[in-house]
Scaffold this motif. Structure first.
Motif, PDB file in Angstrom:
ATOM      1  N   THR A  18       0.826  -1.212   0.000  1.00  0.00           N
ATOM      2  CA  THR A  18       0.000   0.000   0.000  1.00  0.00           C
ATOM      3  C   THR A  18       0.862   1.265   0.000  1.00  0.00           C
ATOM      4  N   SER A  55      -1.459  -4.796  -2.994  1.00  0.00           N
ATOM      5  CA  SER A  55      -2.311  -4.295  -1.912  1.00  0.00           C
ATOM      6  C   SER A  55      -2.963  -3.016  -2.424  1.00  0.00           C
ATOM      7  N   GLY A  56      -3.446  -2.210  -1.523  1.00  0.00           N
ATOM      8  CA  GLY A  56      -3.957  -0.890  -1.901  1.00  0.00           C
ATOM      9  C   GLY A  56      -5.465  -0.792  -1.989  1.00  0.00           C
ATOM     10  N   ALA A  57      -6.181  -1.936  -1.818  1.00  0.00           N
ATOM     11  CA  ALA A  57      -7.648  -1.881  -1.954  1.00  0.00           C
ATOM     12  C   ALA A  57      -8.258  -0.985  -0.878  1.00  0.00           C
ATOM     13  N   ILE A  58      -7.856  -1.213   0.353  1.00  0.00           N
ATOM     14  CA  ILE A  58      -8.451  -0.417   1.433  1.00  0.00           C
ATOM     15  C   ILE A  58      -8.039   1.052   1.270  1.00  0.00           C
ATOM     16  N   ASN A 139      -4.921 -10.217  -5.103  1.00  0.00           N
ATOM     17  CA  ASN A 139      -5.058  -9.598  -3.782  1.00  0.00           C
ATOM     18  C   ASN A 139      -5.858 -10.550  -2.922  1.00  0.00           C
ATOM     19  N   ASP A 142     -10.571  -9.219   0.476  1.00  0.00           N
ATOM     20  CA  ASP A 142     -10.726  -8.588   1.792  1.00  0.00           C
ATOM     21  C   ASP A 142     -12.165  -8.516   2.283  1.00  0.00           C
ATOM     22  N   ASP A 157      -1.365 -11.272   5.967  1.00  0.00           N
ATOM     23  CA  ASP A 157      -1.185 -10.014   5.234  1.00  0.00           C
ATOM     24  C   ASP A 157      -0.670 -10.346   3.837  1.00  0.00           C
ATOM     25  N   ASN A 158      -0.462  -9.298   3.034  1.00  0.00           N
ATOM     26  CA  ASN A 158      -0.082  -9.566   1.648  1.00  0.00           C
ATOM     27  C   ASN A 158       1.369 -10.033   1.494  1.00  0.00           C
TER      28      ASN A 158
HETATM   29  N1  GLU Z   1      -5.381  -6.632   1.109  1.00  0.00           N
HETATM   30  C1  GLU Z   1      -5.152  -5.338   1.712  1.00  0.00           C
HETATM   31  C2  GLU Z   1      -5.492  -4.231   0.705  1.00  0.00           C
HETATM   32  O1  GLU Z   1      -5.476  -4.467  -0.478  1.00  0.00           O
HETATM   33  C3  GLU Z   1      -3.710  -5.138   2.129  1.00  0.00           C
HETATM   34  C4  GLU Z   1      -3.143  -6.128   3.089  1.00  0.00           C
HETATM   35  C5  GLU Z   1      -1.619  -5.987   3.230  1.00  0.00           C
HETATM   36  O2  GLU Z   1      -0.995  -5.146   2.562  1.00  0.00           O
HETATM   37  O3  GLU Z   1      -1.031  -6.738   3.984  1.00  0.00           O
HETATM   38  O4  GLU Z   1      -5.771  -3.132   1.119  1.00  0.00           O
END
Ligand code: GLU
Length: 274
Positions: A18, A55-58, A139, A142, A157-158
């Motif tokens: 992220t 990552s980066g979805a949230i 990903n 989530d 975690d990722n």
């Molecule tokens: N899957 C989460 C996302 O895409 C991130 C989890 C992580 O970076 O460990 O926001």
């Protein structure tokens, strides 16, 4: 016996955190996404087989919702991930299309990987995509992943997810791009004497201590999470590079065998420096 050197790897998993995708002000780092699309497409064109774990979805969801920090409620975080994941994939697809590269979204939960038939399906999907020269963007799913006593669906975690994807796809190399230059003996932000390790050939107690030490949560996911991923990689006698994702085209240098970040590879792997 000498194993695959960095210069002769073929299948690569690249993990982007992220911190590389979302700017400090919460906006999406378009430059980074464009560079990732450019770099991975170039590698694909050169004959490498590439899988991206992103990552980066949230983070992208929080940006769209105008929130500047993660809500504490799990449901709200999962909603933010659902909103952000589609936004993120839209941007990735746009940038990959710009370079005439097809990309695909693969969302995973831990139980899928643990259940043999589903695991086989995931492996088949990844192999099929890669053989079609499509770049999978993986990903964690989530919005559905939860940790319950009898139903563990979270990867942690990722960092862990990327090590598992590297294993499922039998990748020769995992490149983990983070917000730190590599694995240090201590937190470089607080200890000016902290040294960057160029190569780690095994995970031992002293490394675990430097990862676990008070205040050592430097790098997204923390250093212990990187070490856990590295352990997974060592377990199948593969290799991993932990490097700074500030400039994703650093991947070209890594693949040329330049000393970038920290290489986690046992002594059986040869490298230019050996
Ligand atoms: N899957 C989460 C996302 O895409 C991130 C989890 C992580 O970076 O460990 O926001």
């Amino acid at each position: 016996m000498s194993r695959t050197s960095i210069e002769s790897v073929k299948r690569i998993v690249v993990k982007v955190g992220t911190s590389s995708l979302i700017l400090p002000n919460g906006k999406i780092n378009l430059r980074a996404i464009d560079q990732i699309a450019f770099t991975l497409t170039s590698l694909n064109n050169q004959g490498y087989e590439v899988i991206l774990v992103s990552s980066g979805a949230i983070g992208a969801g929080l940006n769209l919702l105008g929130l500047n920090k993660r809500p504490s409620s799990i449901a709200k975080q999962q909603a933010a991930a659902a909103i952000g994941q589609s936004e993120l994939i839209k941007i990735y697809n746009q940038r990959f299309q710009h370079y005439h590269q097809i990309s695909a979204q693969v969302l995973l939960t831990r139980d899928v990987v643990d259940y043999p038939e589903s695991r086989a399906n995931v492996i088949n999907t990844l192999y099929e995509l890669v053989s079609m020269k499509v770049i999978p963007i993986v990903n964690e799913n989530d919005s559905v992943a939860v940790d319950e006593l009898d139903h563990l669906t979270k990867f942690g975690d990722n960092d862990q997810l990327s090590a598992i994807v590297a294993s499922l796809s039998d990748a020769d190399l995992l490149i983990m791009l983070s917000d730190i230059d590599g694995f240090f003996s201590d937190n470089p932000q607080t200890n000016p004497d902290a040294v960057l390790y160029n190569r780690i050939t095994e995970i031992n107690q002293s490394l675990e201590n430097s990862a676990d030490g008070a205040g050592s949560r430097f790098g997204t996911g923390g250093m212990s999470s990187k070490l856990k991923a590295a352990e997974h990689v060592f377990h199948r006698d593969s290799q991993m590079v932990l490097a700074n994702g500030k400039n994703p085209s650093i991947i070209f240098d890594i693949l040329e065998g330049k000393k970038i970040g920290t290489l986690f590879a046992s002594d059986t792997h040869s490298s230019k420096e050996d």
